[in-house]
Design a protein around this motif. Structure first.
Motif, PDB file in Angstrom:
ATOM      1  N   LEU A 138      -0.767   9.483  -9.762  1.00 12.76           N
ATOM      2  CA  LEU A 138       0.049   8.984 -10.864  1.00 12.76           C
ATOM      3  C   LEU A 138       0.479  10.122 -11.789  1.00 12.76           C
ATOM      4  O   LEU A 138      -0.344  10.846 -12.321  1.00 12.76           O
ATOM      5  CB  LEU A 138      -0.744   7.932 -11.645  1.00 12.76           C
ATOM      6  CG  LEU A 138       0.055   7.036 -12.574  1.00 12.76           C
ATOM      7  CD1 LEU A 138       1.044   6.190 -11.793  1.00 12.76           C
ATOM      8  CD2 LEU A 138      -0.870   6.162 -13.385  1.00 12.76           C
ATOM      9  N   GLN A 139       1.782  10.269 -11.961  1.00 17.42           N
ATOM     10  CA  GLN A 139       2.357  11.283 -12.841  1.00 17.42           C
ATOM     11  C   GLN A 139       2.970  10.661 -14.089  1.00 17.42           C
ATOM     12  O   GLN A 139       2.991  11.269 -15.145  1.00 17.42           O
ATOM     13  CB  GLN A 139       3.448  12.078 -12.103  1.00 17.42           C
ATOM     14  CG  GLN A 139       2.936  12.857 -10.914  1.00 17.42           C
ATOM     15  CD  GLN A 139       2.009  13.976 -11.336  1.00 17.42           C
ATOM     16  OE1 GLN A 139       2.321  14.741 -12.243  1.00 17.42           O
ATOM     17  NE2 GLN A 139       0.862  14.073 -10.691  1.00 17.42           N
TER      18      GLN A 139
ATOM     19  N   SER B 226      -2.832   3.586  -3.918  1.00 18.09           N
ATOM     20  CA  SER B 226      -3.209   5.004  -3.959  1.00 18.09           C
ATOM     21  C   SER B 226      -2.032   5.970  -3.860  1.00 18.09           C
ATOM     22  O   SER B 226      -2.160   7.136  -4.215  1.00 18.09           O
ATOM     23  CB  SER B 226      -4.205   5.315  -2.852  1.00 18.09           C
ATOM     24  OG  SER B 226      -3.633   5.034  -1.585  1.00 18.09           O
ATOM     25  N   ARG B 227      -0.874   5.519  -3.416  1.00 13.85           N
ATOM     26  CA  ARG B 227       0.297   6.402  -3.311  1.00 13.85           C
ATOM     27  C   ARG B 227       1.197   6.350  -4.545  1.00 13.85           C
ATOM     28  O   ARG B 227       2.192   7.061  -4.619  1.00 13.85           O
ATOM     29  CB  ARG B 227       1.109   6.035  -2.077  1.00 13.85           C
ATOM     30  CG  ARG B 227       0.361   6.280  -0.798  1.00 13.85           C
ATOM     31  CD  ARG B 227       1.168   5.819   0.384  1.00 13.85           C
ATOM     32  NE  ARG B 227       0.381   5.942   1.586  1.00 13.85           N
ATOM     33  CZ  ARG B 227       0.707   6.717   2.602  1.00 13.85           C
ATOM     34  NH1 ARG B 227       1.810   7.427   2.563  1.00 13.85           N
ATOM     35  NH2 ARG B 227      -0.054   6.774   3.666  1.00 13.85           N
ATOM     36  N   LEU B 228       0.835   5.512  -5.500  1.00 11.83           N
ATOM     37  CA  LEU B 228       1.668   5.308  -6.684  1.00 11.83           C
ATOM     38  C   LEU B 228       1.732   6.576  -7.536  1.00 11.83           C
ATOM     39  O   LEU B 228       0.713   7.128  -7.917  1.00 11.83           O
ATOM     40  CB  LEU B 228       1.088   4.150  -7.510  1.00 11.83           C
ATOM     41  CG  LEU B 228       2.028   3.422  -8.455  1.00 11.83           C
ATOM     42  CD1 LEU B 228       3.147   2.733  -7.696  1.00 11.83           C
ATOM     43  CD2 LEU B 228       1.256   2.417  -9.273  1.00 11.83           C
ATOM     44  N   ASP B 229       2.957   7.045  -7.810  1.00 11.28           N
ATOM     45  CA  ASP B 229       3.104   8.202  -8.692  1.00 11.28           C
ATOM     46  C   ASP B 229       3.826   7.848  -9.987  1.00 11.28           C
ATOM     47  O   ASP B 229       3.860   8.634 -10.918  1.00 11.28           O
ATOM     48  CB  ASP B 229       3.773   9.389  -7.991  1.00 11.28           C
ATOM     49  CG  ASP B 229       5.174   9.107  -7.483  1.00 11.28           C
ATOM     50  OD1 ASP B 229       5.895   8.313  -8.107  1.00 11.28           O
ATOM     51  OD2 ASP B 229       5.558   9.684  -6.455  1.00 11.28           O
ATOM     52  N   GLU B 230       4.400   6.650 -10.070  1.00 12.22           N
ATOM     53  CA  GLU B 230       5.062   6.212 -11.296  1.00 12.22           C
ATOM     54  C   GLU B 230       4.812   4.723 -11.509  1.00 12.22           C
ATOM     55  O   GLU B 230       5.053   3.909 -10.614  1.00 12.22           O
ATOM     56  CB  GLU B 230       6.563   6.472 -11.224  1.00 12.22           C
ATOM     57  CG  GLU B 230       7.285   6.099 -12.484  1.00 12.22           C
ATOM     58  CD  GLU B 230       8.762   6.480 -12.480  1.00 12.22           C
ATOM     59  OE1 GLU B 230       9.474   6.018 -13.381  1.00 12.22           O
ATOM     60  OE2 GLU B 230       9.191   7.233 -11.586  1.00 12.22           O
TER      61      GLU B 230
ATOM     62  N   ARG C 247       0.790  -1.239   0.000  1.00  5.78           N
ATOM     63  CA  ARG C 247       0.000   0.000   0.000  1.00  5.78           C
ATOM     64  C   ARG C 247       0.823   1.291   0.000  1.00  5.78           C
ATOM     65  O   ARG C 247       0.335   2.327  -0.410  1.00  5.78           O
ATOM     66  CB  ARG C 247      -0.951   0.020   1.197  1.00  5.78           C
ATOM     67  CG  ARG C 247      -1.899  -1.148   1.228  1.00  5.78           C
ATOM     68  CD  ARG C 247      -2.951  -1.015   0.175  1.00  5.78           C
ATOM     69  NE  ARG C 247      -3.904  -2.110   0.292  1.00  5.78           N
ATOM     70  CZ  ARG C 247      -4.488  -2.684  -0.699  1.00  5.78           C
ATOM     71  NH1 ARG C 247      -4.249  -2.274  -1.910  1.00  5.78           N
ATOM     72  NH2 ARG C 247      -5.334  -3.668  -0.529  1.00  5.78           N
ATOM     73  N   ASN C 248       2.068   1.258   0.472  1.00  8.59           N
ATOM     74  CA  ASN C 248       2.888   2.473   0.530  1.00  8.59           C
ATOM     75  C   ASN C 248       3.800   2.639  -0.679  1.00  8.59           C
ATOM     76  O   ASN C 248       4.627   3.542  -0.706  1.00  8.59           O
ATOM     77  CB  ASN C 248       3.722   2.488   1.809  1.00  8.59           C
ATOM     78  CG  ASN C 248       2.865   2.669   3.030  1.00  8.59           C
ATOM     79  OD1 ASN C 248       1.915   3.448   3.025  1.00  8.59           O
ATOM     80  ND2 ASN C 248       3.173   1.939   4.088  1.00  8.59           N
ATOM     81  N   LEU C 249       3.630   1.781  -1.677  1.00  9.52           N
ATOM     82  CA  LEU C 249       4.450   1.829  -2.879  1.00  9.52           C
ATOM     83  C   LEU C 249       4.212   3.137  -3.638  1.00  9.52           C
ATOM     84  O   LEU C 249       3.073   3.520  -3.889  1.00  9.52           O
ATOM     85  CB  LEU C 249       4.079   0.641  -3.764  1.00  9.52           C
ATOM     86  CG  LEU C 249       5.033   0.236  -4.861  1.00  9.52           C
ATOM     87  CD1 LEU C 249       6.366  -0.213  -4.275  1.00  9.52           C
ATOM     88  CD2 LEU C 249       4.424  -0.878  -5.686  1.00  9.52           C
ATOM     89  N   THR C 250       5.305   3.836  -3.991  1.00  9.12           N
ATOM     90  CA  THR C 250       5.171   5.086  -4.744  1.00  9.12           C
ATOM     91  C   THR C 250       5.664   4.943  -6.185  1.00  9.12           C
ATOM     92  O   THR C 250       5.207   5.681  -7.056  1.00  9.12           O
ATOM     93  CB  THR C 250       5.945   6.241  -4.072  1.00  9.12           C
ATOM     94  OG1 THR C 250       7.314   5.880  -3.948  1.00  9.12           O
ATOM     95  CG2 THR C 250       5.348   6.554  -2.712  1.00  9.12           C
ATOM     96  N   ARG C 251       6.598   4.029  -6.433  1.00  7.38           N
ATOM     97  CA  ARG C 251       7.109   3.806  -7.787  1.00  7.38           C
ATOM     98  C   ARG C 251       7.188   2.315  -8.054  1.00  7.38           C
ATOM     99  O   ARG C 251       7.706   1.561  -7.243  1.00  7.38           O
ATOM    100  CB  ARG C 251       8.500   4.421  -7.940  1.00  7.38           C
ATOM    101  CG  ARG C 251       8.461   5.915  -7.961  1.00  7.38           C
ATOM    102  CD  ARG C 251       9.831   6.495  -8.305  1.00  7.38           C
ATOM    103  NE  ARG C 251       9.733   7.921  -8.358  1.00  7.38           N
ATOM    104  CZ  ARG C 251      10.041   8.734  -7.357  1.00  7.38           C
ATOM    105  NH1 ARG C 251      10.464   8.238  -6.219  1.00  7.38           N
ATOM    106  NH2 ARG C 251       9.917  10.033  -7.482  1.00  7.38           N
TER     107      ARG C 251
ATOM    108  N   LEU D 139      -8.949   7.924 -17.649  1.00  6.97           N
ATOM    109  CA  LEU D 139      -7.505   7.759 -17.580  1.00  6.97           C
ATOM    110  C   LEU D 139      -6.842   8.874 -18.369  1.00  6.97           C
ATOM    111  O   LEU D 139      -7.177   9.134 -19.512  1.00  6.97           O
ATOM    112  CB  LEU D 139      -7.091   6.399 -18.153  1.00  6.97           C
ATOM    113  CG  LEU D 139      -5.636   6.000 -17.932  1.00  6.97           C
ATOM    114  CD1 LEU D 139      -5.354   5.846 -16.444  1.00  6.97           C
ATOM    115  CD2 LEU D 139      -5.339   4.704 -18.643  1.00  6.97           C
ATOM    116  N   GLY D 140      -5.917   9.565 -17.728  1.00  7.46           N
ATOM    117  CA  GLY D 140      -5.208  10.646 -18.392  1.00  7.46           C
ATOM    118  C   GLY D 140      -5.878  12.000 -18.278  1.00  7.46           C
ATOM    119  O   GLY D 140      -5.465  12.957 -18.914  1.00  7.46           O
TER     120      GLY D 140
END
Length: 85
Positions: A65-66, A39-43, A15-19, A83-84
């Motif tokens: 997500l970036q 929910s913390r994923l940005d990449e 759950r704390n995965l960001t990339r 999406l996007g």
């Protein structure tokens, strides 16, 4: 590094995965439907694999997500609505 095999569904319990960078690892099969729970994923980079099927609708839940790289796979069907945007 090659992993081969299907996408590890257990990743969605992190759950704390960001990339998540698994490009060019030889993954195949479908993405798990609950991928949007990260929910913390940005990449999310999954380019240059053998992933297939439709993209899970839950991807639109990834508000942070970036970066989303999915090129050179075997995905089919439309992009999930929202999406996007």
């Amino acid at each position: 590094k090659k992993m081969n095999g299907t996408f590890p569904a257990s990743v969605t319990s992190c759950r704390n995965l960001t990339r998540l960078k698994l490009d060019g690892t030889g993954l195949s099969g479908r993405l798990p439907g609950d991928l949007g729970t990260l929910s913390r994923l940005d990449e999310l980079t999954l380019a240059n694999n053998e992933l297939s099927g439709e993209l899970p609708r839950s991807l639109v839940q990834l508000r942070r997500l970036q970066v989303l790289l999915l090129t050179n796979n075997r995905f089919s069907g439309p992009l999930p609505d929202g999406l996007g945007t």
